[in-house]
Design a protein around this motif. Structure first.
Motif, mmCIF file in Angstrom:
data_model
loop_
_atom_site.group_PDB
_atom_site.id
_atom_site.type_symbol
_atom_site.label_atom_id
_atom_site.label_comp_id
_atom_site.label_asym_id
_atom_site.label_seq_id
_atom_site.Cartn_x
_atom_site.Cartn_y
_atom_site.Cartn_z
ATOM 1 N N PHE A 167 0.822 -1.201 0.000
ATOM 2 C CA PHE A 167 0.000 0.000 0.000
ATOM 3 C C PHE A 167 0.862 1.261 0.000
ATOM 4 O O PHE A 167 0.577 2.224 -0.698
ATOM 5 N N ALA A 168 1.955 1.239 0.761
ATOM 6 C CA ALA A 168 2.839 2.406 0.834
ATOM 7 C C ALA A 168 3.439 2.725 -0.535
ATOM 8 O O ALA A 168 3.582 3.894 -0.897
ATOM 9 N N GLY A 169 3.776 1.704 -1.296
ATOM 10 C CA GLY A 169 4.362 1.929 -2.613
ATOM 11 C C GLY A 169 3.421 2.666 -3.551
ATOM 12 O O GLY A 169 3.812 3.633 -4.212
ATOM 13 N N VAL A 170 2.170 2.235 -3.585
ATOM 14 C CA VAL A 170 1.212 2.903 -4.467
ATOM 15 C C VAL A 170 0.876 4.293 -3.931
ATOM 16 O O VAL A 170 0.703 5.232 -4.704
ATOM 17 N N CYS A 171 0.831 4.461 -2.603
ATOM 18 C CA CYS A 171 0.571 5.786 -2.018
ATOM 19 C C CYS A 171 1.692 6.755 -2.371
ATOM 20 O O CYS A 171 1.435 7.894 -2.774
ATOM 21 N N LYS A 172 2.921 6.307 -2.223
ATOM 22 C CA LYS A 172 4.070 7.165 -2.545
ATOM 23 C C LYS A 172 4.046 7.563 -4.018
ATOM 24 O O LYS A 172 4.266 8.717 -4.372
ATOM 25 N N HIS A 173 3.753 6.601 -4.863
ATOM 26 C CA HIS A 173 3.698 6.858 -6.296
ATOM 27 C C HIS A 173 2.608 7.879 -6.637
ATOM 28 O O HIS A 173 2.830 8.797 -7.411
ATOM 29 N N MET A 174 1.439 7.724 -6.030
ATOM 30 C CA MET A 174 0.297 8.575 -6.365
ATOM 31 C C MET A 174 0.377 9.966 -5.756
ATOM 32 O O MET A 174 -0.152 10.917 -6.309
#
Length: 147
Positions: free
Chosen positions: A112-119
């Motif tokens: 989840f953190a990866g997609v949050c950081k990306h977005m």
């Protein structure tokens, strides 16, 4: 790192006593229509299966005194039980269940953190509007916390 990304990383690192990363993935899969945009609906997170796999590997390590991840190719050996445990509880072997909702991006993530950081980051390759993404992610987090 934004506050959202930091909070997501906290969840992903099993930093909350009340919820583990696999449980978070399962809840996010269920709570919102928006997660259809950031989660692969064809690969539902299997919390029970993942936890059973981790427990089995850790039980074997305790019995044998050999701290090896047999899932890694080539197998990875650790000096201490806690190192193996941290490795197994990390998203290292999770499927890429998260993805960027931008139509032309296609970037995928294990946590989840990866997609949050990306977005929410300053990634100008995507057409995601960081402010809008932050609002939607906060809404998701609130829904999960209420459960």
């Amino acid at each position: 790192m934004s506050r959202i990304t930091a909070l997501a990383a906290h969840f992903d690192a099993n930093g909350c006593r009340g919820i583990e990363r696999h449980q978070l993935n399962a809840l996010l899969f269920e709570v919102s229509k928006y997660t259809k945009m950031i989660m692969d609906r064809a690969v539902p997170p299997n919390c029970a299966k993942a936890q059973a796999r981790i427990k089995e590997a850790l039980d074997k390590a305790q019995e044998t005194g050999v701290f090896v991840c047999y899932t890694c190719e080539p197998t990875q050996e650790f000096s201490h039980y806690r190192q193996l445990e941290a490795h197994l509880r990390s998203p290292t072997h999770d499927p890429l269940i998260y993805h960027c909702p931008a139509q032309d991006c296609g970037k995928r993530f294990r946590d989840f953190a990866g997609v949050c950081k990306h977005m929410t980051g300053s990634n100008r390759k995507c057409v995601i509007i960081p402010g809008t993404a932050k609002k939607k992610i906060w809404k998701l987090i609130r829904k999960v916390v209420k459960r």
